[in-house]
Design a protein around this motif. Structure first.
Motif, PDB file in Angstrom:
ATOM      1  N   MET A   1      18.878  85.549  98.189  1.00 40.86           N
ATOM      2  CA  MET A   1      20.520  85.891  98.261  1.00 40.86           C
ATOM      3  C   MET A   1      20.741  86.185  97.242  1.00 40.86           C
ATOM      4  N   ARG A   2      20.434  84.952  95.880  1.00 43.14           N
ATOM      5  CA  ARG A   2      20.602  84.407  94.743  1.00 43.14           C
ATOM      6  C   ARG A   2      20.635  86.145  94.321  1.00 43.14           C
ATOM      7  N   LEU A   3      19.442  86.513  94.517  1.00 42.04           N
ATOM      8  CA  LEU A   3      19.325  88.336  93.822  1.00 42.04           C
ATOM      9  C   LEU A   3      20.236  89.110  94.359  1.00 42.04           C
ATOM     10  N   LEU A   4      21.044  88.681  95.370  1.00 41.21           N
ATOM     11  CA  LEU A   4      21.538  89.287  95.472  1.00 41.21           C
ATOM     12  C   LEU A   4      23.028  89.562  95.290  1.00 41.21           C
ATOM     13  N   GLU A   5      23.238  88.122  95.238  1.00 40.33           N
ATOM     14  CA  GLU A   5      24.090  87.963  93.739  1.00 40.33           C
ATOM     15  C   GLU A   5      24.438  88.208  92.822  1.00 40.33           C
ATOM     16  N   THR A   6      23.638  88.410  92.373  1.00 46.29           N
ATOM     17  CA  THR A   6      22.675  88.693  90.797  1.00 46.29           C
ATOM     18  C   THR A   6      23.080  90.172  90.712  1.00 46.29           C
ATOM     19  N   VAL A   7      23.103  90.711  91.579  1.00 44.36           N
ATOM     20  CA  VAL A   7      23.103  92.438  92.678  1.00 44.36           C
ATOM     21  C   VAL A   7      24.169  92.746  92.352  1.00 44.36           C
ATOM     22  N   ALA A   8      25.265  92.101  93.433  1.00 42.87           N
ATOM     23  CA  ALA A   8      26.257  92.151  93.135  1.00 42.87           C
ATOM     24  C   ALA A   8      27.369  91.671  92.187  1.00 42.87           C
ATOM     25  N   ALA A   9      26.772  90.954  90.927  1.00 44.78           N
ATOM     26  CA  ALA A   9      27.750  90.678  90.154  1.00 44.78           C
ATOM     27  C   ALA A   9      27.587  92.325  88.917  1.00 44.78           C
ATOM     28  N   HIS A  10      27.185  92.973  88.890  1.00 45.92           N
ATOM     29  CA  HIS A  10      26.920  93.570  88.146  1.00 45.92           C
ATOM     30  C   HIS A  10      27.389  95.428  88.567  1.00 45.92           C
ATOM     31  N   GLU A  11      28.425  95.342  88.884  1.00 47.45           N
ATOM     32  CA  GLU A  11      28.791  96.782  89.070  1.00 47.45           C
ATOM     33  C   GLU A  11      28.124  97.742  89.560  1.00 47.45           C
ATOM     34  N   GLN A  12      28.376  98.165  88.216  1.00 48.37           N
ATOM     35  CA  GLN A  12      26.742  99.144  87.428  1.00 48.37           C
ATOM     36  C   GLN A  12      25.564  99.485  88.000  1.00 48.37           C
ATOM     37  N   GLY A  13      25.195  98.325  88.431  1.00 49.14           N
ATOM     38  CA  GLY A  13      24.100  97.807  88.695  1.00 49.14           C
ATOM     39  C   GLY A  13      23.591  97.414  87.731  1.00 49.14           C
ATOM     40  N   ALA A  14      22.118  97.162  87.835  1.00 50.85           N
ATOM     41  CA  ALA A  14      20.964  96.166  87.011  1.00 50.85           C
ATOM     42  C   ALA A  14      19.838  97.086  87.184  1.00 50.85           C
ATOM     43  N   PRO A  15      19.051  97.271  86.261  1.00 49.26           N
ATOM     44  CA  PRO A  15      17.515  96.729  86.300  1.00 49.26           C
ATOM     45  C   PRO A  15      16.663  95.545  86.912  1.00 49.26           C
ATOM     46  N   ALA A  16      15.135  95.846  87.469  1.00 51.76           N
ATOM     47  CA  ALA A  16      14.759  95.108  87.672  1.00 51.76           C
ATOM     48  C   ALA A  16      14.831  93.621  86.687  1.00 51.76           C
ATOM     49  N   LYS A  17      14.077  94.093  85.185  1.00 51.04           N
ATOM     50  CA  LYS A  17      13.781  93.502  84.436  1.00 51.04           C
ATOM     51  C   LYS A  17      14.527  91.759  84.238  1.00 51.04           C
ATOM     52  N   GLN A  18      16.152  92.781  84.469  1.00 49.28           N
ATOM     53  CA  GLN A  18      17.427  91.682  83.628  1.00 49.28           C
ATOM     54  C   GLN A  18      17.232  90.988  84.909  1.00 49.28           C
ATOM     55  N   LEU A  19      17.456  91.583  86.705  1.00 50.77           N
ATOM     56  CA  LEU A  19      17.455  90.462  87.645  1.00 50.77           C
ATOM     57  C   LEU A  19      16.381  89.466  87.469  1.00 50.77           C
ATOM     58  N   ALA A  20      15.332  89.825  87.041  1.00 49.24           N
ATOM     59  CA  ALA A  20      13.616  88.956  87.152  1.00 49.24           C
ATOM     60  C   ALA A  20      14.865  87.917  86.334  1.00 49.24           C
ATOM     61  N   ARG A  21      15.104  88.098  84.858  1.00 44.71           N
ATOM     62  CA  ARG A  21      15.680  87.153  83.902  1.00 44.71           C
ATOM     63  C   ARG A  21      16.786  86.426  83.967  1.00 44.71           C
ATOM     64  N   GLN A  22      17.804  86.929  84.766  1.00 42.64           N
ATOM     65  CA  GLN A  22      19.131  86.292  85.705  1.00 42.64           C
ATOM     66  C   GLN A  22      19.115  85.035  86.379  1.00 42.64           C
ATOM     67  N   THR A  23      17.661  85.855  87.074  1.00 39.79           N
ATOM     68  CA  THR A  23      17.710  85.031  88.730  1.00 39.79           C
ATOM     69  C   THR A  23      16.531  83.627  88.493  1.00 39.79           C
TER      70      THR A  23
END
Length: 237
Positions: A1-23
């Motif tokens: 869920m944390r990963l989904l929420e993080t993706v949802a926060a980026h309207e233009q999308g986000a790369p895997a490395k950024q998602l890993a860092r933020q989660t």
């Protein structure tokens, strides 16, 4: 869920490395979870960026419906305690009557839905109240799909009589129905308009308490007027 929420926060999308860092997830774990979520339809990948997928959108809509239902139920339960009678809330959506909540108790039970509320709007107060808020074209369209028929000896006799009654109603006034849907029950509905949303809240009483129907409806209307944001929030979630 944390990963989904993080993706949802980026309207233009986000790369895997950024998602890993933020989660705070390890990159291999992030890649594994992202592949799984893409496969299940919760995410989609486009040009190296991850976006919410169709399954996530459907889940979001289901959660919103559940929250809306819970909010309506809580509001009706409060008003039920105030007026001491069963309450019903419905809205007119996509050309149909949609009952979104009922509040009753063992002492004050709701009317048994012995005939589908959606197709018998001509006979019960909440349906008549919703139809009264539509323009004539939409009323006739509804009645063409759900024709008038007699549920009890007191049901309005035909479409013409119903349309005359709806046209004669006073704006904002409770719509009263006496044993037209169910013998032994009288009902009053309060019209509610929230932006483009057409809705109503109704109260029912045993027929032998018919003299108390209008005062009870007025009390309910006062509660709705005192807390207009309660249903507005429920419908907007």
């Amino acid at each position: 869920m944390r990963l989904l929420e993080t993706v949802a926060a980026h309207e233009q999308g986000a790369p895997a490395k950024q998602l890993a860092r933020q989660t705070g997830l390890a990159l291999p774990t992030t890649y594994h979870l992202l592949r799984t979520l893409v496969h299940e339809g919760y995410l989609r990948r486009d040009s190296g960026l991850f976006h919410l997928g169709d399954a996530a959108e459907r889940l979001s809509r289901r959660v919103a419906r559940q929250r809306r239902h819970s909010a309506v139920t809580e509001t009706l339960a409060h008003w039920h305690g105030v007026v001491g009678a069963p309450l019903y809330c419905a809205r007119y959506r996509d050309g149909e009557i949609d009952v979104v909540g009922v509040a009753d108790s063992q002492e004050h039970p709701a009317v048994d839905e012995w005939a589908d509320f959606r197709s018998t709007g001509h006979a019960h107060a909440i349906g008549q109240c919703l139809l009264s808020q539509l323009d004539e074209e939409d009323r006739r369209d509804h009645l063409a799909r759900h024709p008038v028929w007699s549920l009890t000896p007191y049901t309005v006799e035909d479409e013409s009589a119903l349309l005359r009654r709806l046209a004669a109603g006073r704006h904002g006034e409770p719509v009263i129905e006496r044993q037209e849907y169910a013998l032994g029950t009288v009902c009053a509905a309060i019209p509610i308009r929230i932006g483009t949303i057409v809705a109503a809240v109704a109260v029912s009483l045993p027929a032998h308490q018919a003299d108390h129907l209008l005062p009870t409806a007025r009390r309910l209307q006062a509660e709705i007027t005192r807390e207009p944001a309660a249903l507005a929030l429920s419908f907007s979630i």
